[in-house]
Motif scaffolding. Structure first.
Motif, mmCIF file in Angstrom:
data_model
loop_
_atom_site.group_PDB
_atom_site.id
_atom_site.type_symbol
_atom_site.label_atom_id
_atom_site.label_comp_id
_atom_site.label_asym_id
_atom_site.label_seq_id
_atom_site.Cartn_x
_atom_site.Cartn_y
_atom_site.Cartn_z
ATOM 1 N N ALA A 95 0.863 -1.176 0.000
ATOM 2 C CA ALA A 95 0.000 0.000 0.000
ATOM 3 C C ALA A 95 0.899 1.225 0.000
ATOM 4 O O ALA A 95 1.582 1.493 0.987
ATOM 5 N N ALA A 96 0.950 1.922 -1.122
ATOM 6 C CA ALA A 96 1.792 3.117 -1.228
ATOM 7 C C ALA A 96 0.912 4.349 -1.261
ATOM 8 O O ALA A 96 -0.056 4.406 -2.016
ATOM 9 N N GLY A 97 1.240 5.335 -0.431
ATOM 10 C CA GLY A 97 0.480 6.583 -0.412
ATOM 11 C C GLY A 97 0.693 7.380 -1.689
ATOM 12 O O GLY A 97 -0.239 7.955 -2.240
ATOM 13 N N THR A 98 1.955 7.405 -2.152
ATOM 14 C CA THR A 98 2.286 8.146 -3.368
ATOM 15 C C THR A 98 3.339 7.364 -4.148
ATOM 16 O O THR A 98 3.992 6.484 -3.596
ATOM 17 N N VAL A 108 9.299 13.926 2.045
ATOM 18 C CA VAL A 108 10.071 12.980 2.859
ATOM 19 C C VAL A 108 11.304 13.657 3.441
ATOM 20 O O VAL A 108 11.632 13.473 4.617
ATOM 21 N N LEU A 109 11.972 14.471 2.629
ATOM 22 C CA LEU A 109 13.173 15.159 3.118
ATOM 23 C C LEU A 109 12.835 16.106 4.264
ATOM 24 O O LEU A 109 13.544 16.165 5.264
ATOM 25 N N VAL A 225 5.775 -0.895 8.037
ATOM 26 C CA VAL A 225 5.694 0.521 7.643
ATOM 27 C C VAL A 225 7.069 1.081 7.290
ATOM 28 O O VAL A 225 8.026 0.954 8.056
ATOM 29 N N ASP A 226 7.151 1.695 6.112
ATOM 30 C CA ASP A 226 8.396 2.285 5.613
ATOM 31 C C ASP A 226 8.086 3.682 5.083
ATOM 32 O O ASP A 226 6.959 3.942 4.688
ATOM 33 N N ASP A 227 9.056 4.595 5.100
ATOM 34 C CA ASP A 227 8.771 5.915 4.518
ATOM 35 C C ASP A 227 8.924 5.871 3.004
ATOM 36 O O ASP A 227 8.011 6.186 2.268
ATOM 37 N N PHE A 255 5.088 5.443 2.367
ATOM 38 C CA PHE A 255 4.577 6.736 1.910
ATOM 39 C C PHE A 255 4.886 6.944 0.432
ATOM 40 O O PHE A 255 4.028 7.336 -0.345
ATOM 41 N N ALA A 256 6.139 6.666 0.025
ATOM 42 C CA ALA A 256 6.510 6.904 -1.377
ATOM 43 C C ALA A 256 7.154 5.646 -1.948
ATOM 44 O O ALA A 256 8.101 5.111 -1.375
ATOM 45 N N ARG A 257 6.629 5.190 -3.049
ATOM 46 C CA ARG A 257 7.161 3.983 -3.682
ATOM 47 C C ARG A 257 7.881 4.383 -4.961
ATOM 48 O O ARG A 257 7.314 5.064 -5.814
#
Ligand code: ZN
Ligand code: ZN
Length: 267
Positions: A95-98, A108-109, A225-227, A255-257
């Motif tokens: 499941a990727a948010g973006t 992310v930065l 969960v990963d960023d 969050f970002a793939r």
């Protein structure tokens, strides 16, 4: 069709709204709400401006039945992507948010290195919007476990960004958080630029399930969960460790793939 989130998705959750209501005017006076990406003034705290929302690449349908990699229009439901066909994944969905692009990279930065940890609820809401129904609706049956940082890096940064995300996602769907469900035994070098085999070698033995939580992981449904999910080598090592410890299911939430296709959308 790319799925776009309504602008309201960037607003604080109901409980946060309730909590903040009496002090909101005061907070807005001291910190006028601004878009964390471009600095544009906003009507309320906790979101992005309309222009920056448009810059985010939101994964949608059609997508790979195993890893949710977005396909071009017209591909039938149930299709499996080439990488999954070449090597069936050990996870039970991503499941990727973006999709990773310039806008999600900046977020992310700011979150990770700019110490804008107040961004965690915003990023978590984007991820939660893509969780499969079994995770979103039965959150209480899931265990949220962040990708671990090596303790030296944790000490330098002061926080594990994936643990913050895991806590916020769990708050949204009622999952239980196991912050140290996984441990990283050795600091891994930056994996960018390494080939597939070299990445696997660098990670081998680096990540393991925490023996202190063996009883809770065995038989559990885990939301890893990963960023940012780059090559998938790190999440693969985590999924392998969790399944070895007896996890029944592991769904990866990031969050970002990073996908080559997504880079086409990057400006
Ligand atoms: Zn903006
Ligand atoms: Zn796939």
């Amino acid at each position: 069709m790319r799925k776009r989130l309504p602008l309201g998705a960037g607003q604080p959750s109901m409980s946060a709204v309730k909590l903040l209501e009496p002090v909101a005017p005061l907070i807005d006076l001291i910190y006028p709400p601004r878009c964390p990406l471009c600095g544009e003034g906003l009507a309320a705290q906790g979101g992005l401006c309309a222009t920056c929302w448009q810059e985010l690449a939101i994964p949608g349908e059609p997508a790979c039945a195993l890893c949710q990699r977005p396909f071009n229009e017209g591909i039938a439901a149930g299709t499996i992507c080439a990488p999954c066909l070449a090597e069936p994944p050990r996870h039970d969905g991503i499941a990727a948010g973006t999709l990773y692009n310039d806008a999600s990279r900046k977020l992310v930065l700011a979150f990770k290195h700019g110490r804008r940890i107040a961004l965690a609820p915003l990023l978590a809401r984007l991820v939660a919007a893509h969780l499969p129904p079994q995770v979103l609706e039965h959150g209480g049956e899931w265990l949220a476990v962040p990708v671990p940082l090596h303790r030296m890096r944790l000490w330098r940064r002061g926080f594990n960004q994936s643990a913050l995300l895991a806590r916020e996602i769990a708050r949204l769907n009622g999952a239980e958080v196991l912050v140290d469900g996984l441990v990283r035994h050795k600091a891994t070098p930056v994996l960018g630029g390494l080939g597939r085999k070299a990445r696997a070698r660098a990670l081998s033995g680096a990540i393991a399930a925490n023996p202190r939580h063996a009883g809770r992981i065995n038989g559990a449904q885990v939301l890893l969960v990963d960023d940012v999910m780059t090559s998938g080598a790190t999440s693969h090592a985590c999924v392998t460790a969790l399944k070895r410890a007896g996890a029944r299911k592991v769904v990866v939430a990031c969050f970002a793939r990073v996908l080559d296709e997504a880079l086409d959308h990057a400006r």
